[in-house]
Motif scaffolding. Sequence first.
Motif, PDB file in Angstrom:
ATOM      1  N   PHE A 251      48.032  32.532  48.873  1.00 56.14           N
ATOM      2  CA  PHE A 251      48.321  32.748  47.447  1.00 56.14           C
ATOM      3  C   PHE A 251      48.892  31.445  46.915  1.00 56.14           C
ATOM      4  N   VAL A 252      48.231  30.838  45.949  1.00 58.11           N
ATOM      5  CA  VAL A 252      48.692  29.551  45.438  1.00 58.11           C
ATOM      6  C   VAL A 252      49.986  29.731  44.642  1.00 58.11           C
ATOM      7  N   ASP A 253      50.042  30.822  43.868  1.00 54.84           N
ATOM      8  CA  ASP A 253      51.240  31.102  43.074  1.00 54.84           C
ATOM      9  C   ASP A 253      51.480  32.612  43.138  1.00 54.84           C
ATOM     10  N   PRO A 254      52.034  33.086  44.268  1.00 54.04           N
ATOM     11  CA  PRO A 254      52.078  34.529  44.525  1.00 54.04           C
ATOM     12  C   PRO A 254      52.718  35.331  43.393  1.00 54.04           C
ATOM     13  N   ALA A 255      53.800  34.814  42.813  1.00 57.45           N
ATOM     14  CA  ALA A 255      54.524  35.605  41.822  1.00 57.45           C
ATOM     15  C   ALA A 255      53.675  35.913  40.600  1.00 57.45           C
ATOM     16  N   SER A 256      52.612  35.134  40.367  1.00 58.91           N
ATOM     17  CA  SER A 256      51.799  35.369  39.172  1.00 58.91           C
ATOM     18  C   SER A 256      50.666  36.370  39.442  1.00 58.91           C
ATOM     19  N   CYS A 257      50.561  36.880  40.668  1.00 55.92           N
ATOM     20  CA  CYS A 257      49.450  37.780  41.026  1.00 55.92           C
ATOM     21  C   CYS A 257      49.978  39.168  41.332  1.00 55.92           C
ATOM     22  N   SER A 258      49.163  40.199  41.072  1.00 54.94           N
ATOM     23  CA  SER A 258      49.571  41.553  41.440  1.00 54.94           C
ATOM     24  C   SER A 258      48.496  42.211  42.282  1.00 54.94           C
ATOM     25  N   CYS A 275      45.889  36.250  39.237  1.00 53.74           N
ATOM     26  CA  CYS A 275      44.826  37.187  39.618  1.00 53.74           C
ATOM     27  C   CYS A 275      45.422  38.557  39.855  1.00 53.74           C
ATOM     28  N   HIS A 276      44.682  39.579  39.457  1.00 55.76           N
ATOM     29  CA  HIS A 276      45.198  40.942  39.529  1.00 55.76           C
ATOM     30  C   HIS A 276      44.163  41.841  40.187  1.00 55.76           C
ATOM     31  N   PHE A 277      44.618  42.641  41.144  1.00 54.91           N
ATOM     32  CA  PHE A 277      43.732  43.513  41.914  1.00 54.91           C
ATOM     33  C   PHE A 277      44.203  44.945  41.700  1.00 54.91           C
ATOM     34  N   ARG A 278      43.306  45.821  41.251  1.00 58.13           N
ATOM     35  CA  ARG A 278      43.686  47.218  41.005  1.00 58.13           C
ATOM     36  C   ARG A 278      42.781  48.159  41.778  1.00 58.13           C
ATOM     37  N   GLY A 290      39.919  33.398  41.396  1.00 55.32           N
ATOM     38  CA  GLY A 290      40.756  32.829  40.358  1.00 55.32           C
ATOM     39  C   GLY A 290      40.627  31.324  40.275  1.00 55.32           C
ATOM     40  N   PRO A 291      41.447  30.768  39.393  1.00 57.02           N
ATOM     41  CA  PRO A 291      42.528  31.424  38.662  1.00 57.02           C
ATOM     42  C   PRO A 291      42.027  32.405  37.600  1.00 57.02           C
ATOM     43  N   GLY A 292      42.965  33.255  37.152  1.00 56.37           N
ATOM     44  CA  GLY A 292      42.729  34.090  35.974  1.00 56.37           C
ATOM     45  C   GLY A 292      41.670  35.150  36.126  1.00 56.37           C
ATOM     46  N   SER A 293      41.749  36.025  37.125  1.00 58.07           N
ATOM     47  CA  SER A 293      40.713  37.046  37.275  1.00 58.07           C
ATOM     48  C   SER A 293      41.320  38.426  37.492  1.00 58.07           C
ATOM     49  N   LEU A 294      40.547  39.458  37.056  1.00 57.27           N
ATOM     50  CA  LEU A 294      40.951  40.852  37.255  1.00 57.27           C
ATOM     51  C   LEU A 294      39.870  41.533  38.070  1.00 57.27           C
ATOM     52  N   LEU A 295      40.226  42.133  39.191  1.00 54.85           N
ATOM     53  CA  LEU A 295      39.250  42.812  40.047  1.00 54.85           C
ATOM     54  C   LEU A 295      39.696  44.242  40.265  1.00 54.85           C
ATOM     55  N   GLU A 296      38.784  45.183  40.027  1.00 56.22           N
ATOM     56  CA  GLU A 296      39.142  46.596  40.160  1.00 56.22           C
ATOM     57  C   GLU A 296      37.972  47.340  40.779  1.00 56.22           C
ATOM     58  N   GLU A 297      38.200  48.012  41.892  1.00 58.09           N
ATOM     59  CA  GLU A 297      37.174  48.790  42.602  1.00 58.09           C
ATOM     60  C   GLU A 297      35.944  47.919  42.887  1.00 58.09           C
ATOM     61  N   VAL A 298      36.162  46.805  43.570  1.00 59.09           N
ATOM     62  CA  VAL A 298      35.041  45.914  43.870  1.00 59.09           C
ATOM     63  C   VAL A 298      34.929  45.670  45.375  1.00 59.09           C
ATOM     64  N   ILE A 322      30.745  33.786  40.590  1.00 63.55           N
ATOM     65  CA  ILE A 322      30.920  34.506  39.327  1.00 63.55           C
ATOM     66  C   ILE A 322      31.823  33.676  38.423  1.00 63.55           C
ATOM     67  N   GLY A 323      31.401  33.456  37.177  1.00 61.04           N
ATOM     68  CA  GLY A 323      32.262  32.807  36.205  1.00 61.04           C
ATOM     69  C   GLY A 323      31.993  31.320  36.075  1.00 61.04           C
ATOM     70  N   PRO A 324      32.773  30.645  35.256  1.00 59.06           N
ATOM     71  CA  PRO A 324      33.913  31.188  34.530  1.00 59.06           C
ATOM     72  C   PRO A 324      33.480  32.106  33.375  1.00 59.06           C
TER      73      PRO A 324
END
Length: 449
Positions: A251-258, A275-278, A290-298, A322-324
């Motif tokens: 994790f490059v910047d763990p506190a910024s990810c969930s 980056c956020h994983f749900r 990332g940076p800056g990505s949202l992943l859910e049920e993938v 994928i992206g940007p």
Amino acid sequence: MLAVAVLAAGKGTRMKSDLPKVLQPLAGATLVERVLASCQRLNPSRQLLVVGHQAERVQTSLAARPELEYVLQQPQNGTGHAVQQLLEPLAGFEGELLVLNGDVPLLREQTLEHLLERHRSSGAAVTLLSARLADPTGYGRVIADEAGQVSAIVEHRDCTADQKAINLINAGIYCFDWARLAQVLPQLSSDNDQGELYLTDTVALLGSAIHLEVADADEINGINDRLQLCQCEAVLQQRLREHWMREGVTFVDPASCSLSDGTRFGRDVIVEPQCHFRGNNLISDGCRIGPGSLLEEVQLGKGVEVLFSVVRGAQVADGCAIGPYSQLRPGTRLEADCRVGNFVEIKNSHLDHGCKVNHLSYIGDADLGQGVNVGAGTITANYDGLRKHRTLIGSGSKTGANSTLVAPLNLGAGVTVAAGSVITRDVAAGALALGRARQVVKENWPGPV
Ligand code: UD1
Ligand code: MG
């Protein structure tokens, strides 16, 4: 025999929410789900949930757990009153009753196992979890001697000035000998600042109580307001990130990810900032997110790269990029080595090996063969105002920039679509399809005056 009772009838006034407190979400699961999960390893023979405020809503949220027995507490007259409601359903029950507060969601399974062992070996009428807190404000204080015998618990608002200085607090987690508890429950009185029946008063009535101090005070964080909710989220997130870092994720910047409990990573995955994983995700070896990505049920295969993108309900095979700024929506399946570029949205579509959709496209309800090259700005017009239709594009086909493919449509293999075309009829394999006005040039035009 062990019975577990979760107290979940309170309103949670301090949350200032329409949602009952135990249904507040924490890292993707409700508080009550987390509390129930924390005791499953103990294999309880009965699991009771005391419900009251918005009882139906709480029950509906747990519909997938038929093993739960619901006990209605109406009105909600305190934690002691809540446990009094168990006298009838647990009449004749022999064994221990583990009482869990529905708003204490960070308990580890090992801690509860330890509590039960300690209780069984000590022979006390009740063993409760305690913690030493730098700031004990709001919690009940445990009055105990050095040997760990507890004489009473005094709620914060009922404490004398001296008692307020005690930093040993009651976690709200108790292991009772049920037969002995059942005898003293009817003796509770509401002679306290809140005028409620306190479960904590049974400690003095039983006359045989010990406490077990938790090593990690974070575990017994109780949630009464949004500030505590956010503090617990931070603890959970840190636990999840630490776990995965130990398993080989950078994790490059763990506190910024969930993260969510249901997210699994392979080795050598790099997660960049924000980056956020749900929900449930599988991120295989060597992915870079990332940076800056949202992943859910993938589900991502090996070596997939996702940059500044939203990916939901999609399966992406090895080596895709994928992206940007891409959005993959539910039902998207990409086979290996596909590329999806900037400002591209894909929904409910299958792209076979090596397809490229690099710029400014919408691909919805489509099936693309191998190696299809989708030109910039290509749109599948999949909706006629009433129904959705599919677009089929054969292997090796190429669409020119700004083509509109009006579904239902079937393009054979190796088809070329000219730039700017609106294609409404099927095209046979190997053909060139043009669907645009022929260019007109007027010589010596006077131009604007
Ligand atoms: C309780 C304890 C306190 C302890 C703290 C730990 C009592 C009297 N006090 O205080 O010593 O330090 O937990 O977090 O028990 N509930 C019901 N029915 C009711 C009232 C509450 O089911 O009538 C449920 C709530 O939904 C909640 C739990 O019991 O899940 C605890 O209630 P809460 O009001 O939060 O108690 P605290 O003031 O936190
Ligand atoms: Mg509480």
